[in-house]
Design a protein around this motif. Structure first.
Motif, mmCIF file in Angstrom:
data_model
loop_
_atom_site.group_PDB
_atom_site.id
_atom_site.type_symbol
_atom_site.label_atom_id
_atom_site.label_comp_id
_atom_site.label_asym_id
_atom_site.label_seq_id
_atom_site.Cartn_x
_atom_site.Cartn_y
_atom_site.Cartn_z
ATOM 1 N N ILE A 120 4.212 1.829 2.375
ATOM 2 C CA ILE A 120 4.416 0.911 1.255
ATOM 3 C C ILE A 120 5.648 0.039 1.502
ATOM 4 C CG2 ILE A 120 5.139 0.802 -1.175
ATOM 5 C CD1 ILE A 120 3.295 3.206 -1.705
ATOM 6 N N LEU A 121 6.729 0.647 1.940
ATOM 7 C CA LEU A 121 7.955 -0.111 2.217
ATOM 8 C C LEU A 121 7.728 -1.136 3.318
ATOM 9 C CD1 LEU A 121 10.628 2.746 2.060
ATOM 10 C CD2 LEU A 121 10.231 0.938 0.375
ATOM 11 N N ARG A 122 7.008 -0.749 4.361
ATOM 12 C CA ARG A 122 6.745 -1.670 5.463
ATOM 13 C C ARG A 122 5.865 -2.830 4.988
ATOM 14 N NH1 ARG A 122 5.105 1.809 8.719
ATOM 15 N NH2 ARG A 122 2.863 1.429 8.767
ATOM 16 N N HIS A 123 4.888 -2.530 4.133
ATOM 17 C CA HIS A 123 4.009 -3.576 3.604
ATOM 18 C C HIS A 123 4.803 -4.565 2.745
ATOM 19 C CE1 HIS A 123 0.091 -5.189 2.218
ATOM 20 N NE2 HIS A 123 0.769 -5.452 1.107
ATOM 21 N N LEU A 124 5.654 -4.062 1.880
ATOM 22 C CA LEU A 124 6.449 -4.945 1.030
ATOM 23 C C LEU A 124 7.401 -5.799 1.864
ATOM 24 C CD1 LEU A 124 7.336 -2.521 -1.914
ATOM 25 C CD2 LEU A 124 5.692 -4.404 -1.963
ATOM 26 N N ALA A 125 8.034 -5.190 2.884
ATOM 27 C CA ALA A 125 8.962 -5.930 3.732
ATOM 28 C C ALA A 125 8.246 -7.034 4.500
ATOM 29 C CB ALA A 125 9.658 -4.977 4.700
ATOM 30 N N ASN A 126 6.995 -6.779 4.867
ATOM 31 C CA ASN A 126 6.240 -7.736 5.677
ATOM 32 C C ASN A 126 5.556 -8.797 4.824
ATOM 33 O OD1 ASN A 126 5.055 -8.981 7.844
ATOM 34 N ND2 ASN A 126 3.720 -7.279 8.410
ATOM 35 N N HIS A 127 4.950 -8.386 3.709
ATOM 36 C CA HIS A 127 4.104 -9.286 2.943
ATOM 37 C C HIS A 127 4.694 -9.750 1.616
ATOM 38 C CE1 HIS A 127 0.858 -8.557 5.775
ATOM 39 N NE2 HIS A 127 1.094 -7.259 5.668
ATOM 40 N N GLY A 128 5.780 -9.135 1.203
ATOM 41 C CA GLY A 128 6.403 -9.582 -0.034
ATOM 42 C C GLY A 128 6.002 -8.752 -1.236
ATOM 43 N N PRO A 129 6.448 -9.154 -2.429
ATOM 44 C CA PRO A 129 6.212 -8.388 -3.655
ATOM 45 C C PRO A 129 4.745 -8.072 -3.876
ATOM 46 C CG PRO A 129 7.776 -10.161 -4.048
ATOM 47 C CD PRO A 129 7.224 -10.389 -2.683
ATOM 48 N N ALA A 130 4.505 -6.918 -4.492
ATOM 49 C CA ALA A 130 3.135 -6.484 -4.751
ATOM 50 C C ALA A 130 3.117 -5.622 -5.998
ATOM 51 C CB ALA A 130 2.591 -5.704 -3.554
ATOM 52 N N THR A 131 1.921 -5.438 -6.540
ATOM 53 C CA THR A 131 1.708 -4.518 -7.651
ATOM 54 C C THR A 131 1.056 -3.252 -7.107
ATOM 55 O OG1 THR A 131 -0.528 -5.299 -8.153
ATOM 56 C CG2 THR A 131 1.313 -6.501 -9.158
ATOM 57 N N SER A 132 0.971 -2.248 -7.932
ATOM 58 C CA SER A 132 0.291 -1.025 -7.499
ATOM 59 C C SER A 132 -1.169 -1.316 -7.166
ATOM 60 C CB SER A 132 0.389 0.048 -8.587
ATOM 61 O OG SER A 132 -0.216 -0.397 -9.794
ATOM 62 N N THR A 133 -1.745 -2.295 -7.855
ATOM 63 C CA THR A 133 -3.150 -2.655 -7.614
ATOM 64 C C THR A 133 -3.322 -3.334 -6.259
ATOM 65 O OG1 THR A 133 -3.569 -2.906 -9.981
ATOM 66 C CG2 THR A 133 -5.118 -3.968 -8.472
ATOM 67 N N THR A 134 -2.469 -4.328 -5.949
ATOM 68 C CA THR A 134 -2.607 -5.034 -4.674
ATOM 69 C C THR A 134 -2.259 -4.111 -3.502
ATOM 70 O OG1 THR A 134 -0.349 -5.919 -4.880
ATOM 71 C CG2 THR A 134 -2.148 -7.282 -5.700
ATOM 72 N N LEU A 135 -1.309 -3.214 -3.712
ATOM 73 C CA LEU A 135 -0.996 -2.246 -2.664
ATOM 74 C C LEU A 135 -2.170 -1.294 -2.438
ATOM 75 C CD1 LEU A 135 2.704 -1.312 -3.475
ATOM 76 C CD2 LEU A 135 1.880 -2.379 -1.371
ATOM 77 N N ALA A 136 -2.781 -0.848 -3.512
ATOM 78 C CA ALA A 136 -3.920 0.056 -3.395
ATOM 79 C C ALA A 136 -5.048 -0.600 -2.614
ATOM 80 C CB ALA A 136 -4.404 0.471 -4.780
ATOM 81 N N GLN A 137 -5.304 -1.871 -2.894
ATOM 82 C CA GLN A 137 -6.353 -2.597 -2.184
ATOM 83 C C GLN A 137 -6.020 -2.746 -0.708
ATOM 84 O OE1 GLN A 137 -6.370 -6.209 -4.498
ATOM 85 N NE2 GLN A 137 -7.830 -5.406 -6.014
ATOM 86 N N ALA A 138 -4.763 -3.007 -0.392
ATOM 87 C CA ALA A 138 -4.359 -3.215 0.996
ATOM 88 C C ALA A 138 -4.376 -1.920 1.800
ATOM 89 C CB ALA A 138 -2.963 -3.835 1.043
ATOM 90 N N MET A 139 -4.160 -0.789 1.136
ATOM 91 C CA MET A 139 -4.005 0.479 1.840
ATOM 92 C C MET A 139 -5.164 1.437 1.664
ATOM 93 S SD MET A 139 0.029 1.150 1.089
ATOM 94 C CE MET A 139 1.239 -0.067 1.612
ATOM 95 N N GLY A 140 -6.172 1.005 0.923
ATOM 96 C CA GLY A 140 -7.315 1.883 0.726
ATOM 97 C C GLY A 140 -7.003 3.093 -0.134
ATOM 98 N N GLN A 141 -6.097 2.924 -1.104
ATOM 99 C CA GLN A 141 -5.709 3.994 -2.019
ATOM 100 C C GLN A 141 -6.136 3.629 -3.438
ATOM 101 O OE1 GLN A 141 -4.171 6.851 -1.011
ATOM 102 N NE2 GLN A 141 -4.066 6.175 1.137
ATOM 103 N N ASN A 142 -6.008 4.558 -4.356
ATOM 104 C CA ASN A 142 -6.244 4.211 -5.759
ATOM 105 C C ASN A 142 -4.912 3.826 -6.409
ATOM 106 O OD1 ASN A 142 -5.000 6.628 -7.135
ATOM 107 N ND2 ASN A 142 -6.564 7.692 -5.932
ATOM 108 N N THR A 143 -5.001 3.096 -7.502
ATOM 109 C CA THR A 143 -3.784 2.581 -8.132
ATOM 110 C C THR A 143 -2.901 3.688 -8.692
ATOM 111 O OG1 THR A 143 -5.013 2.256 -10.205
ATOM 112 C CG2 THR A 143 -4.830 0.371 -8.713
ATOM 113 N N GLY A 144 -3.494 4.797 -9.089
ATOM 114 C CA GLY A 144 -2.681 5.909 -9.570
ATOM 115 C C GLY A 144 -1.763 6.436 -8.483
ATOM 116 N N THR A 145 -2.281 6.505 -7.257
ATOM 117 C CA THR A 145 -1.484 6.989 -6.130
ATOM 118 C C THR A 145 -0.346 6.032 -5.805
ATOM 119 O OG1 THR A 145 -3.361 8.180 -5.171
ATOM 120 C CG2 THR A 145 -1.551 7.607 -3.682
#
Length: 204
Positions: A24-49
């Motif tokens: 998650i930290l590497r994704h934010l550093a590379n791609h910029g601000p995100a929500t739990s939803t956009t992170l979940a989509q990018a990482m194949g996780q659910n938003t709760g996780t």
């Protein structure tokens, strides 16, 4: 970003022990601000996780909420830039030393996986990879000084996401220096005739 080193607390080391949180930290550093939803989509996780891990990272100071971007229940997050370091081993308790070793092992496994992924696609990356493998003799003080000079080079040549040139890519830098496990500590061998100095070598 503050130039003063920020030493990891035990809670911070526990937070980083999760490979997903580091991703998650590497994704934010590379791609910029995100929500739990956009992170979940990018990482194949659910938003709760992703929401749970973002809270853990926020509690330990690794990410911060961008309240000005909030819309309803949508919360945006970004990394907190800092020169983060693990405290010297002698300053850690036995339990903290074990935690630091576990974190180091986990990071090493992750780094090998990332390097392997790059190696399998190196033809597509062109000449982006630069590397060196060598050995030399240093005192402990010289090794520490070398490390500080390396960090200065990173700050000199690197840039954060918002200030990087248009053709820049995130480059994963990994530097580590350690005594050869097969080469005993000379302080313990002083005066022994079978002990002799070796010639420094460069392995490419």
């Amino acid at each position: 970003m503050s130039t003063e080193p920020v030493m990891h607390t035990p809670a911070a080391m526990k937070a980083l022990a999760s490979p997903l949180r580091r991703e998650i930290l590497r994704h934010l550093a590379n791609h910029g601000p995100a929500t739990s939803t956009t992170l979940a989509q990018a990482m194949g996780q659910n938003t709760g996780t992703t929401s749970y891990h973002l809270r853990m990272l926020s509690d330990t100071g690794f990410v911060t909420e961008l309240r000005e971007r909030a819309k309803g229940r949508e919360r945006w997050w970004d990394v907190v830039k800092a020169d983060r370091r693990t405290p010297p081993r002698e300053e850690l308790t036995d339990a903290e030393q074990d935690l630091a070793e576990q974190l180091g092992d986990s990071k090493l496994a992750e780094d090998l996986r990332l390097l392997s992924a790059f190696a399998h696609n190196r033809d597509e990356a062109g000449d982006w990879q630069q590397s060196s493998r060598s050995s030399t003799f240093m005192t402990k003080a010289q090794l520490k000084e070398f490390h500080e000079e390396y960090l200065k080079l990173v700050h000199r040549f690197g840039a954060d996401r918002d200030n990087a040139p248009a053709d820049a890519r995130m480059i994963l830098l990994r530097w580590i220096g350690f005594p050869d496990p097969a080469d005993p500590d000379p302080l313990h061998l002083e005066g022994r005739p079978e002990y002799g100095r070796k010639t420094p070598r460069a392995d490419g």
